[in-house]
Design a protein around this motif. Sequence first.
Motif, PDB file in Angstrom:
ATOM      1  N   MET A 192       0.838  -1.173   0.000  1.00 12.13           N
ATOM      2  CA  MET A 192       0.000   0.000   0.000  1.00 12.13           C
ATOM      3  C   MET A 192       0.880   1.232   0.000  1.00 12.13           C
ATOM      4  SD  MET A 192      -2.907   1.065   2.798  1.00 12.13           S
ATOM      5  CE  MET A 192      -4.256   0.233   2.010  1.00 12.13           C
ATOM      6  N   LEU A 193       0.422   2.259  -0.684  1.00 10.79           N
ATOM      7  CA  LEU A 193       1.172   3.511  -0.737  1.00 10.79           C
ATOM      8  C   LEU A 193       0.699   4.474   0.348  1.00 10.79           C
ATOM      9  CD1 LEU A 193       1.283   4.131  -4.583  1.00 10.79           C
ATOM     10  CD2 LEU A 193       3.058   3.141  -3.133  1.00 10.79           C
ATOM     11  N   PHE A 194       1.654   5.250   0.851  1.00 11.08           N
ATOM     12  CA  PHE A 194       1.374   6.265   1.859  1.00 11.08           C
ATOM     13  C   PHE A 194       2.097   7.552   1.481  1.00 11.08           C
ATOM     14  CE2 PHE A 194       0.736   2.271   3.956  1.00 11.08           C
ATOM     15  CZ  PHE A 194      -0.388   2.476   4.728  1.00 11.08           C
ATOM     16  N   ALA A 195       1.395   8.665   1.628  1.00  9.17           N
ATOM     17  CA  ALA A 195       1.965   9.983   1.367  1.00  9.17           C
ATOM     18  C   ALA A 195       2.264  10.663   2.690  1.00  9.17           C
ATOM     19  CB  ALA A 195       0.982  10.827   0.549  1.00  9.17           C
ATOM     20  N   PHE A 196       3.465  11.208   2.786  1.00 11.77           N
ATOM     21  CA  PHE A 196       3.844  12.025   3.935  1.00 11.77           C
ATOM     22  C   PHE A 196       3.733  13.477   3.489  1.00 11.77           C
ATOM     23  CE2 PHE A 196       7.322   8.615   4.899  1.00 11.77           C
ATOM     24  CZ  PHE A 196       6.349   7.672   5.160  1.00 11.77           C
ATOM     25  N   LEU A 197       2.857  14.226   4.124  1.00 12.02           N
ATOM     26  CA  LEU A 197       2.687  15.656   3.843  1.00 12.02           C
ATOM     27  C   LEU A 197       3.321  16.401   5.008  1.00 12.02           C
ATOM     28  CD1 LEU A 197      -1.029  15.330   2.787  1.00 12.02           C
ATOM     29  CD2 LEU A 197       0.911  15.644   1.265  1.00 12.02           C
ATOM     30  N   CYS A 198       4.492  16.944   4.765  1.00 15.92           N
ATOM     31  CA  CYS A 198       5.296  17.530   5.840  1.00 15.92           C
ATOM     32  C   CYS A 198       5.368  19.046   5.683  1.00 15.92           C
ATOM     33  CB  CYS A 198       6.706  16.955   5.795  1.00 15.92           C
ATOM     34  SG  CYS A 198       6.777  15.152   5.723  1.00 15.92           S
ATOM     35  N   THR A 199       5.106  19.751   6.762  1.00 12.06           N
ATOM     36  CA  THR A 199       5.155  21.210   6.786  1.00 12.06           C
ATOM     37  C   THR A 199       6.305  21.649   7.683  1.00 12.06           C
ATOM     38  OG1 THR A 199       2.749  21.283   6.537  1.00 12.06           O
ATOM     39  CG2 THR A 199       3.836  23.301   7.294  1.00 12.06           C
ATOM     40  N   ASP A 200       7.217  22.449   7.133  1.00  8.83           N
ATOM     41  CA  ASP A 200       8.344  22.939   7.928  1.00  8.83           C
ATOM     42  C   ASP A 200       7.881  23.941   8.977  1.00  8.83           C
ATOM     43  OD1 ASP A 200       9.798  21.508   6.054  1.00  8.83           O
ATOM     44  OD2 ASP A 200      10.981  23.217   5.368  1.00  8.83           O
ATOM     45  N   LYS A 201       8.615  24.000  10.069  1.00  8.14           N
ATOM     46  CA  LYS A 201       8.412  25.050  11.056  1.00  8.14           C
ATOM     47  C   LYS A 201       8.881  26.370  10.435  1.00  8.14           C
ATOM     48  CE  LYS A 201       9.242  22.114  15.075  1.00  8.14           C
ATOM     49  NZ  LYS A 201      10.249  21.748  16.103  1.00  8.14           N
ATOM     50  N   PRO A 202       8.174  27.455  10.688  1.00 10.58           N
ATOM     51  CA  PRO A 202       8.627  28.750  10.173  1.00 10.58           C
ATOM     52  C   PRO A 202      10.041  29.075  10.684  1.00 10.58           C
ATOM     53  CG  PRO A 202       6.399  28.921  11.053  1.00 10.58           C
ATOM     54  CD  PRO A 202       6.916  27.562  11.439  1.00 10.58           C
ATOM     55  N   GLY A 203      10.852  29.664   9.810  1.00 10.09           N
ATOM     56  CA  GLY A 203      12.189  30.078  10.211  1.00 10.09           C
ATOM     57  C   GLY A 203      13.177  28.935  10.369  1.00 10.09           C
ATOM     58  N   HIS A 204      12.888  27.771   9.812  1.00 10.06           N
ATOM     59  CA  HIS A 204      13.774  26.621   9.976  1.00 10.06           C
ATOM     60  C   HIS A 204      14.477  26.197   8.685  1.00 10.06           C
ATOM     61  CE1 HIS A 204      12.193  26.299  13.978  1.00 10.06           C
ATOM     62  NE2 HIS A 204      12.911  25.218  14.209  1.00 10.06           N
ATOM     63  N   LEU A 205      14.587  27.110   7.724  1.00 12.52           N
ATOM     64  CA  LEU A 205      15.262  26.778   6.473  1.00 12.52           C
ATOM     65  C   LEU A 205      16.698  26.322   6.729  1.00 12.52           C
ATOM     66  CD1 LEU A 205      15.181  26.569   3.397  1.00 12.52           C
ATOM     67  CD2 LEU A 205      15.796  29.003   3.290  1.00 12.52           C
ATOM     68  N   ASN A 206      17.352  26.930   7.730  1.00 12.35           N
ATOM     69  CA  ASN A 206      18.726  26.536   8.053  1.00 12.35           C
ATOM     70  C   ASN A 206      18.792  25.076   8.500  1.00 12.35           C
ATOM     71  OD1 ASN A 206      17.346  27.374  10.472  1.00 12.35           O
ATOM     72  ND2 ASN A 206      19.306  27.377  11.542  1.00 12.35           N
ATOM     73  N   VAL A 207      17.796  24.619   9.263  1.00 20.52           N
ATOM     74  CA  VAL A 207      17.753  23.216   9.691  1.00 20.52           C
ATOM     75  C   VAL A 207      17.619  22.308   8.469  1.00 20.52           C
ATOM     76  CG1 VAL A 207      16.461  21.486  11.023  1.00 20.52           C
ATOM     77  CG2 VAL A 207      16.797  23.797  11.952  1.00 20.52           C
ATOM     78  N   ARG A 208      16.756  22.702   7.550  1.00 22.14           N
ATOM     79  CA  ARG A 208      16.564  21.931   6.316  1.00 22.14           C
ATOM     80  C   ARG A 208      17.882  21.826   5.550  1.00 22.14           C
ATOM     81  NH1 ARG A 208      13.002  20.140   2.381  1.00 22.14           N
ATOM     82  NH2 ARG A 208      11.181  20.509   3.691  1.00 22.14           N
ATOM     83  N   MET A 209      18.562  22.937   5.359  1.00 22.29           N
ATOM     84  CA  MET A 209      19.772  22.943   4.548  1.00 22.29           C
ATOM     85  C   MET A 209      20.911  22.172   5.229  1.00 22.29           C
ATOM     86  SD  MET A 209      18.328  24.287   2.093  1.00 22.29           S
ATOM     87  CE  MET A 209      19.688  24.132   0.964  1.00 22.29           C
ATOM     88  N   GLU A 210      21.017  22.300   6.546  1.00 21.82           N
ATOM     89  CA  GLU A 210      22.072  21.587   7.280  1.00 21.82           C
ATOM     90  C   GLU A 210      21.835  20.082   7.277  1.00 21.82           C
ATOM     91  OE1 GLU A 210      21.992  23.402  11.144  1.00 21.82           O
ATOM     92  OE2 GLU A 210      22.809  25.296  10.386  1.00 21.82           O
ATOM     93  N   THR A 211      20.584  19.667   7.276  1.00 18.31           N
ATOM     94  CA  THR A 211      20.223  18.252   7.371  1.00 18.31           C
ATOM     95  C   THR A 211      20.049  17.604   6.003  1.00 18.31           C
ATOM     96  OG1 THR A 211      19.040  18.871   9.393  1.00 18.31           O
ATOM     97  CG2 THR A 211      18.640  16.671   8.582  1.00 18.31           C
ATOM     98  N   ARG A 212      20.008  18.407   4.952  1.00 20.60           N
ATOM     99  CA  ARG A 212      19.694  17.910   3.610  1.00 20.60           C
ATOM    100  C   ARG A 212      20.570  16.739   3.152  1.00 20.60           C
ATOM    101  NH1 ARG A 212      20.359  19.033  -2.041  1.00 20.60           N
ATOM    102  NH2 ARG A 212      18.333  18.816  -3.081  1.00 20.60           N
ATOM    103  N   PRO A 213      21.898  16.780   3.319  1.00 15.11           N
ATOM    104  CA  PRO A 213      22.705  15.639   2.854  1.00 15.11           C
ATOM    105  C   PRO A 213      22.299  14.310   3.512  1.00 15.11           C
ATOM    106  CG  PRO A 213      24.117  17.530   3.254  1.00 15.11           C
ATOM    107  CD  PRO A 213      22.744  17.877   3.792  1.00 15.11           C
ATOM    108  N   THR A 214      22.051  14.338   4.799  1.00 18.42           N
ATOM    109  CA  THR A 214      21.640  13.126   5.510  1.00 18.42           C
ATOM    110  C   THR A 214      20.245  12.694   5.079  1.00 18.42           C
ATOM    111  OG1 THR A 214      22.943  13.903   7.390  1.00 18.42           O
ATOM    112  CG2 THR A 214      21.429  12.090   7.808  1.00 18.42           C
TER     113      THR A 214
END
Length: 96
Positions: free
Chosen positions: A1-23
């Motif tokens: 069965m397929l499942f979709a993850f709809l994820c919303t970032d916390k405001p002001g957390h772009l730095n967390v996204r970019m730092e964690t992106r490689p992992t």
Amino acid sequence: MLFAFLCTDKPGHLNVRMETRPTHLEHLNKLNAEGTLKFAGPFLDDEGKPNGSLVVVEATDMAAARTLAEADPYYLAGLFEKVEVKAWNWTINKPE
């Protein structure tokens, strides 16, 4: 069965996204190699900056899907304000 993850970032957390992106990408590439990942990509704001994610995986049930969602490095880093996991039926343009 397929499942979709709809994820919303916390405001002001772009730095967390970019730092964690490689992992995060390493994690998704592993799921892809296993055949679990069907597709994934970021949602974008009006300026074209990522502000969430859509990830679609194949899993046996909702519990297994939630386990996969919670294993994502973005989730573990606290990037997401909200993660919805929904069963999903791919009906149009599904690859054969």
